[in-house]
Design a protein around this motif. Structure first.
Motif, PDB file in Angstrom:
ATOM      1  N   PHE A 145       0.833  -1.207   0.000  1.00 47.29           N
ATOM      2  CA  PHE A 145       0.000   0.000   0.000  1.00 47.29           C
ATOM      3  C   PHE A 145       0.865   1.254   0.000  1.00 47.29           C
ATOM      4  O   PHE A 145       0.599   2.205  -0.757  1.00 47.29           O
ATOM      5  N   CYS A 146       1.902   1.252   0.812  1.00 41.65           N
ATOM      6  CA  CYS A 146       2.797   2.409   0.843  1.00 41.65           C
ATOM      7  C   CYS A 146       3.515   2.596  -0.487  1.00 41.65           C
ATOM      8  O   CYS A 146       3.683   3.733  -0.961  1.00 41.65           O
ATOM      9  N   LEU A 147       3.939   1.497  -1.114  1.00 40.08           N
ATOM     10  CA  LEU A 147       4.614   1.602  -2.412  1.00 40.08           C
ATOM     11  C   LEU A 147       3.666   2.163  -3.469  1.00 40.08           C
ATOM     12  O   LEU A 147       4.046   3.052  -4.252  1.00 40.08           O
ATOM     13  N   CYS A 148       2.440   1.664  -3.515  1.00 42.01           N
ATOM     14  CA  CYS A 148       1.492   2.130  -4.528  1.00 42.01           C
ATOM     15  C   CYS A 148       1.104   3.595  -4.296  1.00 42.01           C
ATOM     16  O   CYS A 148       1.019   4.382  -5.254  1.00 42.01           O
ATOM     17  N   CYS A 149       0.874   3.955  -3.044  1.00 33.33           N
ATOM     18  CA  CYS A 149       0.524   5.348  -2.763  1.00 33.33           C
ATOM     19  C   CYS A 149       1.678   6.285  -3.107  1.00 33.33           C
ATOM     20  O   CYS A 149       1.473   7.367  -3.671  1.00 33.33           O
ATOM     21  N   GLY A 150       2.885   5.871  -2.760  1.00 32.22           N
ATOM     22  CA  GLY A 150       4.027   6.695  -3.133  1.00 32.22           C
ATOM     23  C   GLY A 150       4.187   6.809  -4.639  1.00 32.22           C
ATOM     24  O   GLY A 150       4.517   7.890  -5.159  1.00 32.22           O
ATOM     25  N   LEU A 151       3.938   5.715  -5.358  1.00 35.69           N
ATOM     26  CA  LEU A 151       4.035   5.751  -6.818  1.00 35.69           C
ATOM     27  C   LEU A 151       2.944   6.636  -7.419  1.00 35.69           C
ATOM     28  O   LEU A 151       3.195   7.386  -8.381  1.00 35.69           O
ATOM     29  N   ILE A 152       1.735   6.592  -6.860  1.00 37.21           N
ATOM     30  CA  ILE A 152       0.657   7.460  -7.348  1.00 37.21           C
ATOM     31  C   ILE A 152       1.034   8.923  -7.174  1.00 37.21           C
ATOM     32  O   ILE A 152       0.868   9.746  -8.096  1.00 37.21           O
TER      33      ILE A 152
END
Length: 1666
Positions: free
Chosen positions: A400-407
């Motif tokens: 979740f943290c990786l995807c949010c950071g990528l967004i």
């Protein structure tokens, strides 16, 4: 079935969607309510804040602190509660005391405290956590077929303590939580010894879970007569609340039996009543339960130092409430991740990425991620293991943290783009629309988290990191596959460092001026270093552990303290040291080769060849690489394949072993194998580097131009592309030629306008082609698996799913493409025709580093070895053969792959090796330049029905099939029929070769019951048993000590009586040959009648024979030992030797060393237990081998000499040991020629004894290449089915046989407990340097040491040639090519003077008379004599043949003893001898008397060939024809010439002359001392100086004592050590002082102050010492 489905829906489907929350009917209502409210709180808090507050930072300011506070409190309380339960401070009170508060306080201080059920050493969590904690691998029997839960108590070694006479209180918790499917156990015992009412004397505690497994404490049992005195009378309070009378035996037995029942998960045992076990136990246990019902107990939880509260629930309830985080760091990480999820989620909500219903969906995702940190999904769909997985709890928040950071980054990038545009192949990657599309795709993926984690598309975190680093390293930097997370990080960092170092050179070169005909020198330096760096990186393994251990051993060497009394001190695995030596050799070689490569390619590049010869050069290179690649990787593998192009019925290029029924030697090197190696060498090291350098030269300026990528980015792309192309070409060039040819044709002919320079085209096309090859493998697997004409339904579900696979086909193609892009397996769901994509995995596939731990005496308890005999099943015992096969492959696999014996191969390929009984799957993981890392998985010898059907499919021949559709018209000779050719194309596997030769063991097992069925055969065995004892006692070096031992003499005094008779009932006239029927026992007289002659013969073979008669002490000792040995056999057989089963049981007990001395008459043996270990045990083991020999020649061993020599031969060549003995494994891995064992098999209801005989020989295997995507897909399907879907059906449809895919064999090779292989090897690396045949073609490693050796040997050859030329008038006398020599000298004087003869450096012979010393020695050279290929002329003196060339030559003093025959001697009378390359000598110039006598010898043996290469000096020439001396008659030749080297040539024909010791000493002084280097430490005879048989006569007794490991202590000779030879023993020498005991020359080498005895083939000659 219904309950299991509901359980899967609750704990699997719903928990995966919600993040871990589900309703558990097995837990109390309060637990389920707390879970529900907590999950609703985590879901409603962000949604409420978003709806109630404006979209500003206020939401973040409120949301993040609240989440932080909640998680800190929950994690801290949970951690403290577990610590309190670990401390186990329990307060016990009865029901009556709970009404009196005052008494409560008073008795609280004096109440009994006991440890918690788990104890401080318990890691906690019961069995659900023990799967993660346990370091040891489950036993072989624990698999999906043999259900495994918990631990095997008989396989663990625990530690515990107990005190005699203790009293224990067992408490049963009536309010403990009920266990769910994951059983959690807790067993606790506390005790108090009471005297006079309340005195506490001791405590007994037994913890169930230790760090290694189950702790089973040992108890000292007391006699029944003393039990009454140990019963403790307690007061009314203690009796009613905390204790009952008991005995230690009773207390331990019942819980232990119940524990064993639970651990076996046997429903039949669980349903048994306790009273059925033992009335005493039941009677003892009932009052305890009644007392426990009246007791209320709770744990004391300290809030402050003086403040505590009572906790009324136990560990099971707490574990059901929240997951346990064992370490503080885990709790901190969980809190940080929860806060980070809240922070990033609130940021995305504030910025308005979600609207309407998607806000609620996003809050649901946030809640699921945070809830999994408190109570995770167990098991998760992507969990690779059974039981509780601590790592999987962090997966959701991390992703979740990786995807949010990528967004956030993609959105930021789309709004803040620079003016610089990055465009490749028409796609502008800096276009905001591209970034926004990528952002939206990640948003949708994040919202689908519940579905993604339910399906299991994302692995656990550590697997993802390893996968990501490996994929980036392979496709971006050209690296290899990795073997672990550490290896992946290490390899990725090494690649980044290499790019960083090369980037500076490339950037500086691109900043320099370029023109059409000039390339900067700095760029040439960059190209040279790029090739050298790529070469070095391709040759290094990704696993840095061996390199680190090598560096550590060099910097911080450790001395191992060996305990001589430790039986395992001598058992040392040679593999780690071998791997370190291989890595060291490769590093030393790279140090030289990389410098040479860098200089060479720098010189080529700077020569402007890549600019002047354009464009013709590039087309020539493309044509060459296409031709060489096509021939090397397509034509040669196809014509060598078993079924070339699936059309021909046999290989077009056959090996030498193809038509052999039984292979007896190693594989023969064929011409096409040499061609394959040289073509591969040219392709990797010459053609591909030239192509890459050509593209670098032509594309660098264009790439770095402002129109393309500019200088900074262009230099980076050039460096990465060059490194990737070169490393992949060095490591795995199998499909590189296809990529190059396709790229050239595609971008030069079809779409030339889309080309981004050929360098970048090759870089991106290499990535694309790797994915296309993977997609092709997936499609082949799918079409083969679901082909309607060969579908095999394993269950009803398969038949139901088959029709639904038809509309699924379109989606299947999309899944195949997506899974190929992400390198994810495509697995059949439940083994059916419906395929789903699994989560991404590295090439290694399995997350666990699982390898089989063979059960033997080194890792089991002594009590279990004697009683239960653990590991006696066939699978555990047979696993050693797969381990030996792994070692054989480690030695030869890489070389065989380079020789093309396994066909084409690439990273991740899987092969099956099939022989008569061995079936192993070999998984190639890492493929580098000259190295291969693999893992071997051995299947069962006696496989299931499905496995046997698939084995038949891969071993049956298809050549005889004559079918054509429905008819059988036949086929063209040497060509397959239509049906066979069609069927072979629809298989997921193919037979590569049918005769792959590998060293292994042939296994012969004979039933011991059939061989000992009749009494006569048992009598033969007993007789050999007695004779074996006599042999070992008479050959022992401690015999004199035993005979002088007063304790033994006292114990054997009764046996010394001539009329003594032992009437023990264990002796039987049917099996004891010396049984005296008159006296009903074994008398000394009857013993001597049978065995006295054997004792006499054994004594006569000693160096110092002892007095042997009927009354001697030796006979008494032998008699006592033989009686003791047979009595021990009878005791172990329960005194029922007449019963075959009992006899075999006793025989096996003695064979494994279990001797029970039960008679007081045998207690004298305790004076020295070496008698049992070194005499009786070898005697019983040797008797079995002699009994085996008895069937081939029954009467042969009646001769004592023959029997004695047979035992000596067996001792030398045969290892006899119990299979549980670590020495057995050590002997197998050390390649012992033969082994024998007595096996007791207790498996699947069988109880039989077998005599196992192993003989080392070359085995023939069929090599079957399996579609690697088929293997990965079936493995992934099994893991999901057994772990997530919990299908425990041993006959499930997914493991039924499917011949087209080998489904059963592949699925059974999974890691346990998913599959059931009997052996899984650790990841093993094979190096090409260890393959001797490959070294013969390409040469060994080029290191500084090897260069020095080559220089030294070349210098010695030059010096030898120069010295020989000076001595012989210019001709090379010592050359290996033979030829005549000329030396003008005064021969006549030497020939006619009887006192001037010189032989072997002797200047005169005192035995010749008084005038012998009056004539000075005359040095002369013989005339020139003609030579031929078959015989050499006789020259100046008798010379010996080189020991390395003819070890059988006589080393009597007639031969000149100098190692270097060309060295000139200053001593008068010494004429240098030369080596001869032939095995015959010319006898032309020998005296006529000797010639005639030699002619008689040749007439006696006219077939003899070869002989002694000696040259006689000072004899006249003769015209007689040359005669040769047979090799077997060289003793006769020496006898004709004389008896010692002191006689001169003129007096050799005179009878009656004898040699002198003075002359002999002079000959020894005249020897040239030369230096040698140890090259093969295995040829060192480190124990020959202490041998009982005294094979060698030593020059000095002091040297003998120092020439062995007994004197070396911690020092040991290593490869590369140098020393000088001080003595030599040669085969068949007449002089006993120089006679070798084997058919090889043995050298005595002095290294510093140490002496080493080594066979000559294990050393390298360095030259004479001057």
């Amino acid at each position: 079935m219904g309950s299991q489905t509901l359980q899967i829906l609750r704990q699997g489907v719903w928990a995966a969607l919600s993040g871990g929350w589900y309703y558990d009917p097995h837990q109390p209502t309060c637990v389920n309510a707390l879970h529900l409210y907590l999950w609703l709180f985590l879901l409603g808090l962000p949604f409420t804040l978003y709806m109630a507050l404006p979209s500003s930072m206020i939401i973040m300011a409120v949301y993040c602190p609240v989440i932080a506070a909640v998680f800190i409190v929950l994690k801290m309380v949970n951690y403290r509660l577990h610590r309190a339960l670990d401390a186990g401070e329990v307060i016990d009170r009865n029901a009556n005391e709970l009404t009196n508060q005052g008494a409560n306080v008073e008795q609280g201080d004096c109440s009994t405290r006991r440890k918690d059920s788990n104890g401080p050493s318990d890691p906690g969590g019961g069995i659900e956590m023990s799967e993660f904690i346990r370091e040891a691998t489950p036993p072989v029997g624990c698999s999906s077929r043999n259900s495994y839960a918990g631990l095997d108590p008989s396989n663990q070694v625990g530690s515990g303590s107990s005190r005699l006479g203790t009293a224990a209180t067992m408490k049963g918790d009536t309010d403990t939580a009920k266990t769910s499917d994951d059983i959690s156990l807790s067993l606790g015992q506390s005790s108090s010894l009471c005297k006079d009412g309340s005195e506490e004397q001791g405590k007994f505690s037994s913890t169930l879970y230790e760090t290694g497994g189950c702790d089973m404490s040992l108890v000292n049992f007391e006699p029944a007569a003393r039990r009454a005195s140990n019963i403790c009378d307690t007061d009314s309070h203690v009796s009613s609340s905390t204790s009952v009378p008991f005995y230690p035996h009773d207390v331990l037995c019942l819980p232990q039996i119940r524990l064993n029942r639970l651990l076996t998960i046997d429903t039949d045992l669980l349903e048994q009543r306790d009273s059925d076990l033992s009335p005493d136990l039941a009677a003892t246990y009932v009052p305890t339960e009644e007392a426990a019902q009246k007791v209320k107990h709770y744990y004391r939880f300290w809030i402050l130092p003086q403040l505590w509260v009572g906790v009324h629930f136990d560990r099971l309830t707490l574990l059901a409430l929240f997951d346990r985080n064992r370490e503080i760091l885990e709790n901190v990480l969980a809190v940080i991740l929860a806060i980070l999820v809240a922070f990033l989620g609130s940021v995305l909500l504030i910025q308005g990425f979600f609207r309407d219903i998607w806000v609620f969906q996003f809050c649901l995702v946030i809640a699921s991620c945070q809830y999994s940190l408190l109570k995770s999904v167990q098991p998760d769909s992507s969990s690779p293991r059974h039981g509780h997985n601590r790592i999987i709890a962090y997966s959701r928040p991390v992703y979740f943290c990786l995807c949010c950071g990528l967004i956030w980054l993609l959105d930021y990038g789309s709004r803040n783009l620079t003016t610089t545009k990055f465009k490749l192949y028409g796609i502008t990657f800096t276009n905001p629309l591209v970034l926004l599309s990528a952002r939206d795709l990640v948003i949708v993926f994040t919202l689908c988290f519940p579905i993604v984690f339910f399906i299991g598309l994302l692995p656990q975190v550590n697997t993802f990191v390893m996968y990501l680093c490996e994929q980036l390293d392979i496709h971006i930097f050209g690296g290899n596959a990795t073997t672990s997370l550490l290896a992946a990080l290490y390899s990725f960092i090494c690649s980044i460092v290499a790019v960083a170092l090369l980037y500076g050179l490339c950037y500086g070169a691109l900043k320099d001026s370029w023109d059409g005909q000039h390339i900067p020198v700095l760029f040439s330096i960059f190209c040279g270093l790029l090739v050298a760096t790529s070469y070095h990186l391709s040759r290094q393994s990704s696993d840095p552990s061996v390199l680190f251990s090598l560096v550590q051993s060099k910097i911080f060497p450790k001395t191992e303290d060996k305990n001589p009394e430790d039986p395992l001190s001598e058992v040392k695995d040679p593999l780690p040291e071998k791997l370190k030596n291989s890595v060291s050799e490769r590093l030393q070689s790279d140090l030289v080769v990389c410098i040479v490569i860098a200089v060479l390619y720098f010189a080529i590049h700077v020569s402007t060849v890549f600019t002047v010869l354009q464009p013709a050069l590039k087309y020539v290179l493309y044509a060459v690489v296409g031709f060489v690649g096509f021939v090397t990787h397509y034509v040669l593998p196809q014509v060598r394949k078993q079924l070339p192009w699936h059309c021909f019925s046999h290989p077009l290029l056959k090996t030498m072993e193809y038509n052999q029924y039984e292979v007896r030697n190693a594989a023969t090197m064929m011409w096409f194998e040499k061609l394959h190696v040289w073509l591969l060498f040219m392709e990797k090291n010459i053609i591909y580097p030239l192509i890459v350098l050509n593209e670098l030269s032509s594309s660098a300026e264009t790439i770095a131009s402002p129109k393309k990528l500019d200088t900074e980015l262009g230099a980076l792309m050039i460096t990465i592309a060059g490194l990737k192309l070169l490393r992949s070409s060095f490591s795995s060039p199998t499909y590189q030629y296809v990529t190059v040819i396709f790229t050239v044709l595609f971008f030069n002919i079809d779409y030339e306008a889309f080309s981004e320079t050929m360098l970048l085209d090759l870089f991106f096309m290499s990535i694309l082609f790797s994915k296309l090859w993977e997609l092709l493998c997936k499609l082949q697997f799918v079409y083969t698996y679901i082909a309607p004409w060969q579908i095999t339904w394993g269950s009803a579900f398969h038949a139901f799913a088959q029709p639904f696979a038809v509309p699924h086909s379109a989606m299947l193609l999309v899944q195949a493409a997506v899974s190929a892009f992400f390198a994810a397996p495509l697995n059949p769901f439940l083994g059916s025709a419906i395929f789903i994509t699994s989560y991404v995995r590295p090439v290694k596939f399995w997350e666990r580093d699982y390898n089989t731990k063979r059960m033997d005496h080194s890792n089991t308890r002594l009590a279990s070895q004697l009683d239960r005999n653990p590991g006696s099943d066939d699978n555990n015992l047979n696993s050693i053969f797969y381990e030996h096969l792994t070692r054989s492959l480690q030695h030869s696999l890489c070389g065989d792959l380079l020789l093309g014996r396994w066909g084409n191969y690439s990273t991740g390929d899987c092969f099956i090796l099939a022989s008569d009984y061995l079936n192993a799957l070999v998984h190639l993981i890492e493929i580098g330049n000259g190295l291969v890392t693999f893992q071997l998985r051995g299947l069962e010898f006696r496989g299931t029905y499905c496995q046997q059907r698939e084995v038949e499919a891969i071993t049956e021949g298809v050549e005889e099939d004559e079918g054509f559709c429905c008819c059988e018209p036949g086929h063209i000779p040497h060509v397959l029929s239509f049906n066979s050719a069609f069927g072979q194309r629809w298989l997921a596997w193919e037979v590569v070769v049918t005769k792959y030769i590998l060293e292994g063991y042939s296994i012969t097992d004979n039933s011991a019951a059939s061989m000992l069925q009749v009494f006569d055969l048992r009598k033969v065995l007993t007789t050999y048993y007695v004779k074996g004892i006599i042999y070992y006692v008479t050959t022992s070096s401690k015999l004199e000590e035993w005979l002088a031992n007063e304790t033994m003499q006292e114990g054997l005094r009764v046996c010394a009586d001539r009329n003594y008779v032992d009437v023990d009932p264990t002796f039987n006239p049917n099996i004891d040959e010396d049984y005296d029927h008159r006296l009903a026992g074994i008398s000394r007289e009857s013993f001597c009648v049978i065995y006295l002659s054997w004792i006499e013969y054994c004594s006569s073979r000693r160096a110092k024979p002892l007095d042997v008669d009927k009354d001697s002490s030796l006979v008494t000792l032998c008699f006592g030992l033989c009686v003791l040995g047979r009595r021990a056999l009878g005791t172990a057989s329960h005194h029922m030797s007449s019963n075959l089963e009992s006899f075999l049981y006793g025989l096996h007990a003695l064979f494994k060393g279990d001797f029970r001395i039960s008679s007081i008459r045998d207690e004298w043996i305790f004076a020295d237990m070496e008698l049992l270990r070194k005499v009786v045990v070898p005697g019983i083991r040797m008797s079995i081998q002699l009994h085996q020999d008895h069937f081939t020649s029954p009467d042969e061993y009646e001769d004592p000499a023959v029997l004695y020599e047979a035992i000596v031969a067996h001792e030398k060549n045969l290892v006899i040991a119990h299979e549980g003995d670590p020495a057995w494994r050590s002997a197998v891995l050390a390649n012992s020629p033969s082994l024998l064992a007595l096996r007791h098999v207790m498996d699947d209801g069988t109880n039989e004894y077998k005599i196992i005989m192993l003989n080392r020989r070359y085995l023939s295997f069929r090599v079957i290449k399996v579609n690697k995507e088929c293997v990965r897909g079936l493995w992934a399907g099994q893991q999901q089915e057994l772990v997530f879907l919990r299908n425990r059906n041993p006959e499930r449809g997914s493991i039924q046989n499917a011949k087209q895919a080998l489904r059963n064999m592949i699925n059974s090779s999974c890691d346990q407990p998913i599959g059931y292989p009997i052996f899984v090897s650790p990841l093993t690396t094979s190096y090409s340097d260890s393959h001797e045949q490959l070294k013969d073609i390409l040469g060994g490693p080029i290191s500084l040491g090897n260069i020095r050796d080559l220089t030294v040997s070349t210098w010695h050859r030059l010096r030898k040639g120069c010295g020989a030329g000076c001595n012989s008038g210019g001709n090379t006398e010592g050359s290996d090519t033979g030829g005549g020599t000329s030396c003008p000298s005064n021969n006549a004087t030497a020939a006619h003077d009887p006192h001037s003869g010189v032989s072997q450096g002797i200047t005169g012979n005192p035995g010749q008379g008084s005038g012998a010393g009056l004539h000075p020695p005359v040095t002369s050279c013989p005339p020139t004599l003609g030579t031929s290929h078959s015989a050499h002329s006789v020259q100046s003196s008798l010379v010996r043949q080189s020991p390395a060339r003819a070890s059988g030559a006589s080393q009597s003093s007639y031969c000149y003893s100098s190692r270097h025959s060309s060295l000139r001697m200053s001593t008068p009378g010494f004429v240098p001898c030369r080596r001869s390359s032939t095995s015959q000598i010319s006898l032309r110039n020998l005296p006529s008397s000797i010639q005639s006598r030699l002619s008689m010898v040749n007439q006696l043996d006219p077939s003899g060939q070869g002989g002694l290469s000696c040259v006689q000096h000072g004899l006249p020439s003769s015209s007689s024809s040359s005669q040769s001396i047979p090799a077997c008659k060289h003793h006769t030749f020496v006898g004709f010439l004389g008896t010692d080297g002191g006689q001169s040539s003129a007096t050799e024909a005179q009878p009656g002359n004898t040699s002198s010791s003075t002359n002999n000493s002079q000959a020894k002084k005249g020897e040239v001392i030369y230096r040698v280097r140890i090259v093969d430490p295995s040829q060192i005879l480190d124990g020959i100086n202490l041998s009982k048989r005294k094979e060698l006569q030593w020059p000095d007794e002091g040297i003998r004592l120092k020439a062995g490991k007994n004197s070396w202590k911690d020092w040991s000779p290593q490869e590369g050590m140098e020393g000088h030879v001080i003595h030599r023993w040669v085969p068949c020498s007449r002089d006993p002082g120089t006679r070798s005991h084997i058919d090889k020359t043995v050298l005595l080498v002095q290294i510093d102050d140490k002496y080493v005895t080594v066979i000559e083939t294990g050393v390298l000659e360095l030259g004479a010492e001057v």
